[in-house]
Design an enzyme around this catalytic site. Sequence first.
Site, short mmCIF file in Angstrom:
data_model
loop_
_atom_site.label_atom_id
_atom_site.label_comp_id
_atom_site.label_asym_id
_atom_site.label_seq_id
_atom_site.Cartn_x
_atom_site.Cartn_y
_atom_site.Cartn_z
N GLY A 13 33.16 -0.57 12.80
CA GLY A 13 34.74 -0.66 12.84
C GLY A 13 35.34 0.49 12.22
O GLY A 13 35.07 1.53 11.24
N VAL A 25 36.50 17.80 7.53
CA VAL A 25 35.35 18.31 8.21
C VAL A 25 35.73 19.58 9.28
O VAL A 25 35.01 20.41 9.15
CB VAL A 25 34.74 16.88 8.90
N ARG A 74 30.82 0.45 19.04
CA ARG A 74 29.68 -0.43 18.66
C ARG A 74 28.79 -0.15 20.21
O ARG A 74 29.42 -0.10 21.09
CB ARG A 74 29.62 -1.82 18.50
N ASP A 105 26.95 0.93 7.27
CA ASP A 105 25.35 0.91 7.06
C ASP A 105 24.55 0.98 8.46
O ASP A 105 23.77 1.81 8.70
CB ASP A 105 24.75 -0.39 6.21
N SER A 107 25.83 2.23 11.39
CA SER A 107 25.97 3.54 11.83
C SER A 107 24.94 4.52 11.05
O SER A 107 24.31 5.51 11.74
CB SER A 107 27.45 4.14 11.55
N THR A 128 34.23 2.37 6.15
CA THR A 128 34.29 0.86 6.41
C THR A 128 35.12 0.12 5.52
O THR A 128 35.03 0.41 4.19
CB THR A 128 32.82 0.31 6.63
N ILE A 129 36.12 -0.72 5.80
CA ILE A 129 36.90 -1.24 4.76
C ILE A 129 35.98 -2.33 3.88
O ILE A 129 36.35 -2.86 2.99
CB ILE A 129 37.93 -2.41 5.76
N ASP A 130 34.86 -2.67 4.30
CA ASP A 130 33.96 -4.01 3.56
C ASP A 130 33.56 -3.35 2.29
O ASP A 130 33.13 -4.20 1.54
CB ASP A 130 33.11 -4.16 4.55
N ASP A 132 30.67 -1.91 1.51
CA ASP A 132 29.25 -2.58 1.31
C ASP A 132 28.24 -1.94 1.57
O ASP A 132 27.30 -2.59 2.23
CB ASP A 132 29.35 -3.92 2.35
N ARG A 174 33.08 -9.49 6.45
CA ARG A 174 31.85 -9.79 6.79
C ARG A 174 31.17 -10.47 5.72
O ARG A 174 31.76 -11.49 4.94
CB ARG A 174 31.05 -8.83 7.28
N GLU A 190 44.37 -18.90 -6.71
CA GLU A 190 43.71 -20.13 -7.77
C GLU A 190 42.38 -20.14 -7.41
O GLU A 190 41.38 -20.60 -8.27
CB GLU A 190 44.37 -21.42 -6.89
N GLU A 225 35.56 -13.99 5.12
CA GLU A 225 35.32 -14.59 6.67
C GLU A 225 33.93 -14.95 6.77
O GLU A 225 33.48 -15.74 7.62
CB GLU A 225 35.79 -13.72 7.67
P1 ADP Z 1 28.76 -0.49 10.74
O1 ADP Z 1 28.33 1.05 10.74
O2 ADP Z 1 30.16 -0.40 10.38
O3 ADP Z 1 27.71 -0.97 10.03
P2 ADP Z 1 27.32 -1.63 13.15
O4 ADP Z 1 26.45 -2.53 12.36
O5 ADP Z 1 28.31 -2.40 14.17
O6 ADP Z 1 28.74 -1.05 12.12
O7 ADP Z 1 26.91 -0.36 13.73
C1 ADP Z 1 27.54 0.84 14.45
C2 ADP Z 1 26.51 1.05 15.51
O8 ADP Z 1 25.60 1.77 14.94
C3 ADP Z 1 25.85 0.11 16.65
O9 ADP Z 1 26.75 -0.22 17.74
C4 ADP Z 1 24.73 0.86 16.81
O10 ADP Z 1 24.99 1.76 18.11
C5 ADP Z 1 24.51 1.54 15.77
N1 ADP Z 1 23.38 1.15 14.99
C6 ADP Z 1 23.55 0.18 14.13
N2 ADP Z 1 22.44 -0.57 13.43
C7 ADP Z 1 21.40 0.34 13.90
C8 ADP Z 1 19.90 0.41 13.76
N3 ADP Z 1 19.37 -0.43 13.20
N4 ADP Z 1 19.36 1.26 14.74
C9 ADP Z 1 20.08 2.05 15.39
N5 ADP Z 1 21.28 2.22 15.52
C10 ADP Z 1 22.11 1.41 14.97
O1 F6P Z 2 32.99 -3.92 9.29
C1 F6P Z 2 34.59 -3.88 9.27
C2 F6P Z 2 34.95 -5.20 9.96
O2 F6P Z 2 36.52 -5.09 9.89
C3 F6P Z 2 34.54 -6.53 9.22
O3 F6P Z 2 35.19 -6.76 8.01
C4 F6P Z 2 34.70 -7.31 10.06
O4 F6P Z 2 33.93 -8.68 10.19
C5 F6P Z 2 34.44 -6.64 11.71
O5 F6P Z 2 34.66 -5.56 11.21
C6 F6P Z 2 35.26 -7.04 12.74
O6 F6P Z 2 34.50 -6.41 13.88
P1 F6P Z 2 35.34 -6.11 15.13
O7 F6P Z 2 35.99 -4.92 15.10
O8 F6P Z 2 34.35 -6.27 16.14
O9 F6P Z 2 36.39 -7.27 15.52
#
Ligand code: ADP
Ligand code: F6P
Length: 324
Positions: A13, A25, A74, A105, A107, A128-130, A132, A174, A190, A225
């Site tokens: 995201g 960079v 993604r 995480d 990515s 990431t905005i999360d 996390d 998430r 509240e 959410e």
């Molecule tokens: P974020 O990086 O925000 O956690 P995602 O979990 O959707 O977002 O991961 C983004 C992209 O990173 C995925 O679409 C995929 O291409 C790659 N990726 C995620 N998890 C893995 C993994 N376990 N192994 C390899 N590539 C991954």
């Molecule tokens: O991981 C960032 C985030 O904005 C989460 O807070 C949310 O659940 C998700 O991405 C939404 O993903 P998408 O871009 O696929 O709608």
Amino acid sequence: MNGKRIAVLCSGGDSPGMNCAIRAVVRIGIGSGFEVYGIQKGYAGLLEGNIRELQVSSVGNILQHGGTILQTSRCPEFMTEEGRKEAANLLKRKKIDALIVIGGDGSFNGAMKLHEEHQISVVGIPGTIDNDIDGTDYTIGFDTAVQNAVDAVDKIRDTANSHARTFIVEVMGRRSPAIALKVGIGTGAENVILPTSSIDYEKIVNDIDRGIKRGKTSSIIIAAEGEVEGVAHTIQKNLKDKFNLQAHVCILGHIQRGGNPTPTDRYIASQMGQMAIKALLADEKATATVFVNGKVALAPLKNCLRKKNEFDVSDLELLTTLSI
Ligand code: ADP
Ligand code: F6P
């Protein structure tokens, strides 16, 4: 590191402040003697060979804008060994031997595998905005997302007060409680419903009743959410069916992820971009820029691969105490 060519991409995201990191960079990278390449649309763009060299001027006038000029995606193909082999071959063909990945995480896990399987040097910048990612107290975009959500809830509070209504406002994150907790405290909610715990409907209803009795003219429930968007509707239905409590729903959604990054996001993202270049100059092979004890630093990428969903219980106590 041996080579002079490095590349940067965004993945997962988007988050406000990614552009500030890209700018740092590129400008610091070029200033340090690297040729810097931008990969469009994350790992998917890498697999398509969507790569171009970036100049100092390519990143002019971007730091104040949300989103990412490199776009993001993604990419299921990158989850496979075959996909990562193709990506590594492409980078090697272009003589790019280090990749900076701005993302969450997931990515970072992809970057780690690219390094382990193909010896490409990688640096993760948490974006990431999360908020996390394990191993870092901060991820770029969180502050802006919280700001966006607080602005929205303040507006909802105006109309809620005017009609003496209860609102359930669903925020992003998430399975991370971070946005919900900070927005809850910042808006005087509240109640806050976190994705990590079960919902105590009786407590919610009792809190609202108590508030009304002492003269409150509105109630706001912030709901994180969870894995899927729309949990607020389930909560609304349960409150109606089981307690005859009528609540309105507002799902803030992607509005939280857009807009100009706050000064905090601009500052930390710029520092993280700078730190990523320092990592490559120091010949780090698999590292991440992190924010720890109020400072940007470097940590092994392997320390930042887990999703973090813990929260400070004292924050929840603070919210509860203040919302009496
Ligand atoms: P974020 O990086 O925000 O956690 P995602 O979990 O959707 O977002 O991961 C983004 C992209 O990173 C995925 O679409 C995929 O291409 C790659 N990726 C995620 N998890 C893995 C993994 N376990 N192994 C390899 N590539 C991954
Ligand atoms: O991981 C960032 C985030 O904005 C989460 O807070 C949310 O659940 C998700 O991405 C939404 O993903 P998408 O871009 O696929 O709608």
